[in-house]
Write an enzyme that holds these catalytic residues in place. Structure first.
Site, PDB file in Angstrom:
ATOM      1  N   GLU A 442       0.814  -1.217   0.000  1.00  0.00           N
ATOM      2  CA  GLU A 442       0.000   0.000   0.000  1.00  0.00           C
ATOM      3  C   GLU A 442       0.851   1.273   0.000  1.00  0.00           C
ATOM      4  O   GLU A 442       0.568   2.238   0.696  1.00  0.00           O
ATOM      5  CB  GLU A 442      -0.972  -0.015   1.187  1.00  0.00           C
ATOM      6  CG  GLU A 442      -1.979  -1.151   1.073  1.00  0.00           C
ATOM      7  CD  GLU A 442      -2.984  -1.172   2.198  1.00  0.00           C
ATOM      8  OE1 GLU A 442      -3.126  -0.142   2.881  1.00  0.00           O
ATOM      9  OE2 GLU A 442      -3.628  -2.207   2.407  1.00  0.00           O
ATOM     10  N   GLY A 443       1.907   1.246  -0.795  1.00  0.00           N
ATOM     11  CA  GLY A 443       2.805   2.383  -0.915  1.00  0.00           C
ATOM     12  C   GLY A 443       4.128   2.083  -0.244  1.00  0.00           C
ATOM     13  O   GLY A 443       4.217   2.049   0.985  1.00  0.00           O
TER      14      GLY A 443
END
Length: 657
Positions: A442-443
């Site tokens: 997620e990043g």
């Protein structure tokens, strides 16, 4: 690229081939514009984190410590007790690790107690937990099996429930959410084999049908967590612009059993061995127009908005790992004797124990504060959630690395092997493997640095953007210069002095007052450093990624220091030991901040960039001699081409309970 890669045929038995033309070869500027267009811009209340980067220590935004509704907390505590009892009695985390699979019975049991509907409103059959209690549930589940934590998080934080909650129609919510609350699993599909953090190159397409009733979906999605078991999918695809439609990247709810969907692979990883993660192909999959979420062209905005709060699930798992590590380290260090004393009494180990305890307190304080702020929809929590994800994923990795060192050889040994010798099966090596992905999920850390840095310098770009934009004309530059002059005339004087100059400032915080004065003073120093860098590098600053990363890391430490001080002060009567932990954390954080400031201007960044060019060009290839390297008969990134799948479908369906 090797000759074998150049000569690779366009069609391959595994269904890979050249990237389709739909993916588009876009410039760096165009890719940035796609991401920029999706950013949120309107909030009722300012962001505490963003204000910190501007040198404004807005303690009033987080003090007093936000509170939860007592009735809501009591209802959530009842569920958490049920979840704990179920996990303790029915879930065998070691078996999930050994078999690399979460049993059907566990899916069914989690559905029975409502775990798949934790974030879904009660009106649709869910529990409607707050962000705070949802994250506590994930922390609890992840402590038994990180794969279960990932399952529940991907299903609710970024899967179908959250986008529908934020952007869906009432008809969509009524149609899908009761199914998901009852135990059907959802997944989020954005990443593609050659598209990760650069969504402008998205290659999956959704062509409107001639009769206007829907779309035909074609493409391949990679790394879809829950993808092998999900019956409902959020799929991001590019709709061509046309008459009556704006086109663009669009979000769809897709039936996981629709004709034309093939789950071609279940991906395997070094950790999270029970994770159901897929490579999924779509070939002429029909999606009704009623399944578009939020309208055409809003897909990326939906994805990024979902992640604003969805990212909080990862620090929840990291905090759980910190708590678990502290428990193991504390008991082992007290029990293990070396040279006539428990190892806890040796300074080399004592510093590690201190770091683990203080940092776990810091991570939990950041997480709880971010969750409490997120539970009030008026708050802009993009920066806080991103900082919590970035900081917790990095620090949890350091915590478990230190735990392995404290445990020595036993930290490297599997739990199964320890148990076979009659020793307590503390799965430290598994935790090390399971935690590593959080710095990427997620990043990645690098992407989070850039995302947060973009928000941190937003005020400067808003007033001076046209000055440093090479495409801006003289008129735009002149107007931007006037705006910038007015802004900096007001802002720069505020960075010279502040409340921290007064010796008695923040006296109400008792022994922690000095740390808050340090945060306030340091936030102004951080803002001055950012301004100086903008003045020095102007438009080139966005390429100073190492510098920006250090700026963000300083901001993360300041946010954490603020959170621990306010929390410890709020809990001084119920948890007086919190002041000791807050003081310990702040002392350690101040040393890290000092080193980061030094490294802002004293570093090897320019030399490293030159060296990297030479390395990639092969100048130092002789260093690689003397070992056997991976074969080069396959590409680093597998290409794909549209068309029906040639692979067997490996999807898994959980029998209804």
């Amino acid at each position: 690229m090797s000759a074998t890669q150049h000569d690779r045929p366009a069609s391959h038995p595994d269904g890979v081939g050249p990237l389709p033309k739909e993916a588009g070869q876009v410039s760096e500027k165009e890719a940035r514009q796609v991401a920029e267009a999706a950013r949120e811009s309107a909030w009722d209340r300012p962001s505490f984190g963003k204000e910190l980067f501007l040198g404004r220590f807005r303690l009033d935004l987080i003090d007093p410590w936000p509170r939860t509704d007592p009735a809501e907390a009591a209802r959530a505590d009842e569920f958490l007790a049920t979840l704990r009892a179920y996990l303790e009695s029915e879930v065998d985390g070691a078996a999930i690790e050994r078999d690399a699979s979460i049993p059907d019975e566990v899916f069914q049991g989690l559905a029975r107690i409502g775990a798949f509907g934790m974030k879904i409103d009660p009106a649709y059959g869910g529990l409607g937990l707050s962000h705070l209690h949802y994250c506590r549930a994930l922390m609890l589940a992840g402590s038994v099996s990180p794969a279960i934590g990932a399952l529940l998080s991907a299903h609710q934080s970024i899967g179908v429930p959250q986008p529908l909650k934020m952007f869906g129609t009432e008809e969509q919510r009524q149609r899908f959410l009761p199914r998901l609350a009852a135990g059907e699993v959802s997944a989020f599909l954005l990443t593609e084999p050659d598209v990760g953090s650069d969504p402008a190159r998205l290659g999956t397409t959704a062509e409107p049908t001639a009769d206007g009733t829907g779309y035909r979906l074609n493409g391949v999605k990679l790394w879809a967590t829950n993808g092998t078991v999900a019956s409902l999918l959020v799929v991001m695809a590019r709709v061509p612009a046309g008459e009556g439609g704006r086109g663009g990247i669009t979000a769809f709810v897709v039936d996981g059993d629709a004709e034309g969907i093939t789950v071609e692979r279940r991906n395997a990883f070094i950790g999270l061995r029970g994770l159901e993660n897929s490579l999924t192909r779509f070939h002429d999959v029909f999606v009704p127009k009623e399944n578009v979420i939020g309208g055409e062209g809003r897909g990326l905005k939906i994805a990024l908005s979902t992640l604003n709060t969805g990212r909080l699930s990862l620090p929840a798992m990291c905090v759980g790992a910190g708590k678990w590590s502290l428990n193991v380290a504390r008991q082992w260090a007290a029990d293990r004797v070396q040279w006539g004393r428990p190892v806890a009494e040796h300074e080399a180990v004592a510093t590690k124990l201190s770091f683990i305890a203080a940092t776990t307190y810091g991570m939990e304080s950041m997480l709880d504060l971010s969750c409490l702020l997120a539970d009030d929809d008026r708050n802009d929590i993009r920066i806080e959630a991103a900082l919590a994800k970035l900081y917790a994923s990095e620090m949890a990795w350091r915590i478990v690395d230190e735990l392995v060192q404290i445990r020595g050889g036993r930290g490297y040994e599997t739990a199964e092997s320890l148990a076979a010798r009659g020793e307590r099966p503390a799965a430290v090596e598994q935790l090390l493997r399971d935690l590593r992905i959080n710095r990427i999920f997620e990043g990645s850390t690098e992407i989070m640095h850039l995302l947060i840095a973009r928000e941190a310098v937003d005020a400067h770009l808003s007033v001076a953007g046209d000055i440093i934009d090479p495409d801006a004309g003289l008129g735009r530059k002149a107007r931007a210069g006037a705006r910038a002059g007015a802004f900096y005339a007001r802002w720069l004087p505020t960075l010279a002095v502040g409340r921290s100059q007064a010796p008695g400032a923040y006296a109400e915080f008792g022994p922690l007052a000095g740390h808050l004065r340090h945060v306030e003073k340091t936030s102004r120093k951080l803002a001055r450093s950012t301004f100086y860098a903008m003045s020095r590098w102007q438009g080139k600053m966005e390429r100073k990624q190492a510098f920006l990363g250090r700026i963000v890391d300083i901001g993360a430490e300041l946010f954490a220091m603020s959170a621990v001080c306010v929390r410890a002060h709020a809990e001084r009567d119920t948890h007086p030991e919190g002041r000791e932990l807050a003081d310990l954390f702040c002392r350690q954080a101040r040393l890290r901040i000092e080193a980061l400031f030094t490294n802002l201007w004293s570093n090897t960044d320019p030399v490293d960039v030159v060296a990297a060019r030479r390395i990639v060009a092969g100048r130092y290839a002789s260093l690689e001699e003397g070992v056997l390297t991976p074969p080069d008969d396959l590409p680093w990134v597998a290409r794909w081409s549209p068309g029906p799948s040639t692979a067997p479908d490996v999807r898994r369906r959980i029998p209804p309970r």
